[in-house]
Enzyme design. Structure first.
Site, PDB file in Angstrom:
ATOM      1  N   GLY A  68       2.923  48.775 -36.906  1.00 28.50           N
ATOM      2  CA  GLY A  68       2.000  49.845 -36.526  1.00 28.50           C
ATOM      3  C   GLY A  68       1.617  49.689 -35.063  1.00 28.50           C
ATOM      4  O   GLY A  68       1.508  50.669 -34.323  1.00 28.50           O
ATOM      5  N   THR A  69       1.442  48.456 -34.651  1.00 22.92           N
ATOM      6  CA  THR A  69       1.056  48.188 -33.258  1.00 22.92           C
ATOM      7  C   THR A  69       2.108  48.731 -32.290  1.00 22.92           C
ATOM      8  O   THR A  69       1.769  49.391 -31.298  1.00 22.92           O
ATOM      9  CB  THR A  69       0.895  46.655 -33.045  1.00 22.92           C
ATOM     10  OG1 THR A  69      -0.101  46.182 -33.953  1.00 22.92           O
ATOM     11  CG2 THR A  69       0.508  46.325 -31.621  1.00 22.92           C
ATOM     12  N   ASN A 145     -10.110  51.708 -39.873  1.00 25.16           N
ATOM     13  CA  ASN A 145      -9.833  50.454 -40.588  1.00 25.16           C
ATOM     14  C   ASN A 145     -11.091  49.646 -40.847  1.00 25.16           C
ATOM     15  O   ASN A 145     -11.110  48.771 -41.708  1.00 25.16           O
ATOM     16  CB  ASN A 145      -8.820  49.595 -39.818  1.00 25.16           C
ATOM     17  CG  ASN A 145      -9.223  49.354 -38.386  1.00 25.16           C
ATOM     18  OD1 ASN A 145      -9.337  50.292 -37.604  1.00 25.16           O
ATOM     19  ND2 ASN A 145      -9.470  48.111 -38.037  1.00 25.16           N
ATOM     20  N   GLN A 175      -4.109  53.201 -41.822  1.00 21.92           N
ATOM     21  CA  GLN A 175      -4.945  52.992 -43.015  1.00 21.92           C
ATOM     22  C   GLN A 175      -4.903  54.180 -43.970  1.00 21.92           C
ATOM     23  O   GLN A 175      -5.221  54.037 -45.147  1.00 21.92           O
ATOM     24  CB  GLN A 175      -6.402  52.715 -42.609  1.00 21.92           C
ATOM     25  CG  GLN A 175      -6.601  51.407 -41.889  1.00 21.92           C
ATOM     26  CD  GLN A 175      -6.338  50.169 -42.752  1.00 21.92           C
ATOM     27  OE1 GLN A 175      -6.362  50.226 -43.981  1.00 21.92           O
ATOM     28  NE2 GLN A 175      -6.064  49.051 -42.106  1.00 21.92           N
ATOM     29  N   SER A 195       2.454  51.992 -41.061  1.00 19.85           N
ATOM     30  CA  SER A 195       2.894  50.593 -41.098  1.00 19.85           C
ATOM     31  C   SER A 195       3.138  50.177 -42.551  1.00 19.85           C
ATOM     32  O   SER A 195       2.250  50.312 -43.398  1.00 19.85           O
ATOM     33  CB  SER A 195       1.800  49.718 -40.478  1.00 19.85           C
ATOM     34  OG  SER A 195       2.128  48.361 -40.619  1.00 19.85           O
ATOM     35  N   HIS A 197       3.494  47.362 -44.261  1.00 24.08           N
ATOM     36  CA  HIS A 197       2.848  46.277 -45.027  1.00 24.08           C
ATOM     37  C   HIS A 197       1.490  46.676 -45.590  1.00 24.08           C
ATOM     38  O   HIS A 197       0.909  45.953 -46.393  1.00 24.08           O
ATOM     39  CB  HIS A 197       2.750  44.994 -44.191  1.00 24.08           C
ATOM     40  CG  HIS A 197       1.709  44.984 -43.102  1.00 24.08           C
ATOM     41  ND1 HIS A 197       0.489  44.384 -43.275  1.00 24.08           N
ATOM     42  CD2 HIS A 197       1.711  45.479 -41.849  1.00 24.08           C
ATOM     43  CE1 HIS A 197      -0.219  44.498 -42.155  1.00 24.08           C
ATOM     44  NE2 HIS A 197       0.504  45.162 -41.269  1.00 24.08           N
ATOM     45  N   THR A 233      19.159  47.010 -32.898  1.00 25.51           N
ATOM     46  CA  THR A 233      19.828  47.216 -34.191  1.00 25.51           C
ATOM     47  C   THR A 233      18.752  47.419 -35.254  1.00 25.51           C
ATOM     48  O   THR A 233      17.767  46.680 -35.295  1.00 25.51           O
ATOM     49  CB  THR A 233      20.717  46.000 -34.525  1.00 25.51           C
ATOM     50  OG1 THR A 233      21.677  45.874 -33.478  1.00 25.51           O
ATOM     51  CG2 THR A 233      21.413  46.175 -35.859  1.00 25.51           C
ATOM     52  N   CYS A 319     -15.784  39.870 -36.316  1.00 31.33           N
ATOM     53  CA  CYS A 319     -15.704  38.464 -36.723  1.00 31.33           C
ATOM     54  C   CYS A 319     -14.275  38.209 -37.209  1.00 31.33           C
ATOM     55  O   CYS A 319     -14.046  38.057 -38.385  1.00 31.33           O
ATOM     56  CB  CYS A 319     -16.726  38.281 -37.841  1.00 31.33           C
ATOM     57  SG  CYS A 319     -16.751  36.690 -38.585  1.00 31.33           S
TER      58      CYS A 319
HETATM   59  N1  PLP Z   1      -3.828  50.550 -36.652  1.00 34.36           N
HETATM   60  C1  PLP Z   1      -4.706  50.344 -37.648  1.00 34.36           C
HETATM   61  C2  PLP Z   1      -5.744  51.384 -37.929  1.00 34.36           C
HETATM   62  C3  PLP Z   1      -4.662  49.165 -38.391  1.00 34.36           C
HETATM   63  O1  PLP Z   1      -5.537  48.963 -39.376  1.00 34.36           O
HETATM   64  C4  PLP Z   1      -3.669  48.213 -38.087  1.00 34.36           C
HETATM   65  C5  PLP Z   1      -3.614  46.927 -38.831  1.00 34.36           C
HETATM   66  O2  PLP Z   1      -4.580  46.453 -39.362  1.00 34.36           O
HETATM   67  C6  PLP Z   1      -2.758  48.488 -37.055  1.00 34.36           C
HETATM   68  C7  PLP Z   1      -2.874  49.662 -36.357  1.00 34.36           C
HETATM   69  C8  PLP Z   1      -1.674  47.518 -36.695  1.00 34.36           C
HETATM   70  O3  PLP Z   1      -0.619  47.572 -37.628  1.00 34.36           O
HETATM   71  P1  PLP Z   1       0.423  46.354 -37.713  1.00 34.36           P
HETATM   72  O4  PLP Z   1      -0.264  45.246 -38.434  1.00 34.36           O
HETATM   73  O5  PLP Z   1       1.579  46.912 -38.496  1.00 34.36           O
HETATM   74  O6  PLP Z   1       0.802  46.012 -36.324  1.00 34.36           O
END
Ligand code: PLP
Length: 375
Positions: A68-69, A145, A175, A195, A197, A233, A319
């Site tokens: 996701g990042t 999140n 989320q 994302s 996971h 790839t 935290c």
């Molecule tokens: N964006 C949101 C709102 C998230 O909650 C998260 C992960 O907690 C991410 C992005 C990042 O996703 P990833 O863990 O796949 O890099």
């Protein structure tokens, strides 16, 4: 063990191991190669993409990434900017957006931070006031999140189209996907992040939806995979298992059950800690997250006390294991005594009422224990 931190990550569906074997061991061919076995793998990737587009009701393309990042980075850095343009993000965006905004700011691009209410939902008046003809990019998360608060993305996109017609609209849906129905066409977003996971897929697989007709620049260069948008790839088993996990998790989604659990949780927590602050507005949030703040308490301590009882919960990002910071509690308008005591319970389809009852009992014990020590 009772796991109540599904917003951090989820367990991968065990049958995905078979998908990994199929594409990493048996049909391990490089989808860019020209022989039939490789072309078949490329076809399977294409079908997985189409399945995801169908489930999320999108018309366009999906670029697969490693998280996701990375998808958020692609949206922030890859979307086109112009002279004297500005970018809008909300002040509770995940660090994957916030840190990109900080980097773009350091490069000389103006960034404006849209205020939120105390439930992490964008203040629409402030959003409207910040829209102008020089906005090149808007990035507003679909669901927060920290609090589970859901933004009315469809409305924000419409406002953007009216008041900032040159802007690309990105939404971080990490989320939201699999926690609520998503219709990308209806939302009208140009770009949308997810994302795997977070919905029982593999870690290290993400995607960026790109609406038909929208053009962005690559941020990773090389062999030209993904139509030149993301060279490397392909993570074949990651991509194919993402489509599988998405479909299965949506089939299992039980919003009504989640709501009942959250209702019980909220009532119980208010009884145990009468002066706690509930940061989730259940009328405008995902059904699976409850965020609350306990005054004059370190959330981390409660987390570890519960861990000793076999219960895993999350803390707010104020935290986190990386570093303590106050951006989110300040954005939510919490006063200082609540900064450190932010906790997050997040559930999914496998969470049972019995587990939640046990959590409430143990939380009550842990809180009483801590309160006695601090007297
Ligand atoms: N964006 C949101 C709102 C998230 O909650 C998260 C992960 O907690 C991410 C992005 C990042 O996703 P990833 O863990 O796949 O890099």
């Amino acid at each position: 063990m009772i796991y109540l931190d599904t917003s951090a990550t989820t367990a991968m569906y065990p049958e995905i191991i078979d998908i990994i074997k199929k594409y990493a061991v048996d049909n391990y061919y490089n989808p860019s190669a020209l022989y039939t076995n490789a072309l078949n793998v490329a076809k399977d990737i294409k079908n997985a993409k189409q399945k995801i587009l169908d489930i999320l009701h999108g018309t366009g393309n999906i670029v697969f990434t490693a998280s996701g990042t990375e998808s958020d980075n692609m949206a922030m850095f890859g979307s086109k900017k112009f002279k004297d343009c500005k970018i809008l993000i909300s002040n509770v965006e995940h660090s994957a957006i916030y840190q990109c905004a900080k980097k773009l700011e350091a490069q000389g691009i103006q960034v404006e931070y849209v205020a939120c209410d105390r439930f992490g939902i964008v203040d629409e008046d402030d959003f409207k006031a910040k829209l102008s003809s020089n906005v090149a990019l808007v990035s507003i998360m679909h669901a927060c999140n920290e609090t589970g608060g859901v933004n009315d993305i469809e409305k924000l996109v419409k406002l953007t189209n009216q008041l900032a017609p040159r802007a690309i609209f990105h939404s971080d849906g990490v989320q939201a996907v699999c926690k609520m129905p998503i219709n990308l066409n209806k939302l009208g977003v140009d770009l949308y992040t997810f994302s795997a996971h977070k919905f029982h897929g593999m870690k290290g697989v993400g995607g960026l939806y790109i609406k038909k007709g929208v053009n962005i620049n690559p941020i990773i260069f090389g062999g030209g995979q993904e139509n030149g948008l993301r060279s490397a790839t392909e993570n074949v088993s990651g991509i194919i298992s993402t489509a599988y996990a998405l479909e299965k998790t949506y089939k299992n989604l039980d919003i009504e059950k989640n709501k009942k659990i959250m209702n019980y949780l909220e009532t119980s927590l208010r009884k145990i800690v009468p002066n706690c602050i509930i940061n989730t507005d259940f009328q405008r949030s995902l059904s699976n997250i409850l965020s609350f703040s306990v005054p004059n308490t370190r959330g981390e301590v409660l987390l570890h006390l519960l861990e000793d009882k076999g219960i895993i919960i999350g803390t707010g990002s104020a935290c986190s294991a990386q570093k303590a910071h106050t951006r989110i509690p300040i954005a939510l308008g919490l006063s200082k005594e609540y900064f450190d005591g932010m906790l997050r319970i997040s559930i999914d389809n496998s969470t049972t009422f019995e587990e939640i009852e046990l959590f409430v009992k143990e939380f009550d014990n842990c809180y009483k224990f801590l309160s006695n020590i601090m007297k």
